[in-house]
Scaffold this active site. Structure first.
Site, short mmCIF file in Angstrom:
data_model
loop_
_atom_site.label_atom_id
_atom_site.label_comp_id
_atom_site.label_asym_id
_atom_site.label_seq_id
_atom_site.Cartn_x
_atom_site.Cartn_y
_atom_site.Cartn_z
N LYS A 115 1.85 4.29 7.38
CA LYS A 115 1.01 5.14 6.54
C LYS A 115 1.38 6.62 6.69
O LYS A 115 2.06 7.02 7.63
CB LYS A 115 -0.47 5.00 6.94
CG LYS A 115 -1.08 3.65 6.66
CD LYS A 115 -1.31 3.41 5.19
CE LYS A 115 -2.03 2.09 4.95
NZ LYS A 115 -1.22 0.94 5.36
N SER A 166 0.80 -1.22 0.00
CA SER A 166 0.00 0.00 0.00
C SER A 166 0.84 1.28 0.00
O SER A 166 0.29 2.37 -0.13
CB SER A 166 -0.94 0.02 1.22
OG SER A 166 -0.22 0.29 2.40
#
Length: 232
Positions: free
Chosen positions: A190, A152
């Site tokens: 993230k 991701s």
């Protein structure tokens, strides 16, 4: 004008380079200057680099080159202090262009805390071994490493199997890449965003959706400081 510790450190590095051609390790610098931690050595080196006294050689882990030595009249305190070796290093006169020995690599062992998701959050990282890391990839502070699992964050250049080098901190600015612990159980890597009183964890892959949580559910455990990648 250098501080006494800055003066002491550059003299110590120069003495070691002239004697062996190899820069002292961070542990040796710490002991020679009677500092409590290696982070103090990092700060002194950064200050000397900013003032043009030393240079970090590119593509070599924490290899240092002494560009110039301070003039003899640095400070009264520096002139009076004890040097880390019995024989003082020679002071190069202005304009001296002789070659200064260059240092070899310096490597630091940091904790390796297992795998972390770069996709949906996974169970909180467990286990601890250690791994050697070029010190040039690390700044000041306490660091640890995590093996990345998932894709991701590929648009940020972070791939499955990479090792994320993380500086320990519990705070981060908007837009920084962090290790976030969700509900005290799941960890993920993230971008951190603060939006409308909520915490948004953004991926760097258009096929993944952002994850939005109440602030109390997210704990920052570190900020990305660098990456290591193995090629097979």
């Amino acid at each position: 004008m250098l501080t006494a510790k800055q003066y002491e450190l550059i003299r110590f590095i120069q003495q070691r380079l002239e004697k062996t051609g190899i820069s002292p390790s961070f542990e040796e610098m710490k002991e020679a200057l009677d500092l409590k931690s290696k982070s103090g050595v990092h700060r002194l080196i950064s200050a000397l680099e900013e003032r043009g006294f030393i240079r970090r050689l590119p593509n070599r882990a924490r290899a240092l080159e002494v560009v110039k030595l301070p003039e003899h009249s640095v400070t009264v305190a520096a002139a009076a202090m004890k040097t880390p070796a019995s024989t003082p290093a020679p002071i190069m006169p202005k304009g001296d262009t002789r070659t200064v020995p260059m240092a070899s690599n310096d490597v630091i062992e940091i904790p390796l805390h297992g795998r972390i998701a770069a996709g949906a959050p996974i169970e909180a990282i467990e286990g601890q071994t250690s791994m050697p890391v070029p010190a040039a990839l690390l700044g000041p502070g306490d660091h640890y490493a995590l093996e990345v699992s998932g894709d991701s964050m590929v648009e940020a250049g972070i791939f499955d199997g990479d090792f994320a080098l993380v500086r320990r901190t519990d705070t981060a600015r908007d837009g920084e890449i962090v290790v976030a612990l969700v509900d005290g159980e799941e960890a993920t890597l993230k971008y951190l965003r603060k939006e409308s009183g909520m915490i948004r964890l953004d991926p760097a892959n258009a096929t993944y959706d952002a994850q939005v949580y109440a602030p109390g559910r997210v704990q920052v455990q570190g900020k990305l400081a660098g990456l290591l990648r193995r090629y097979h």
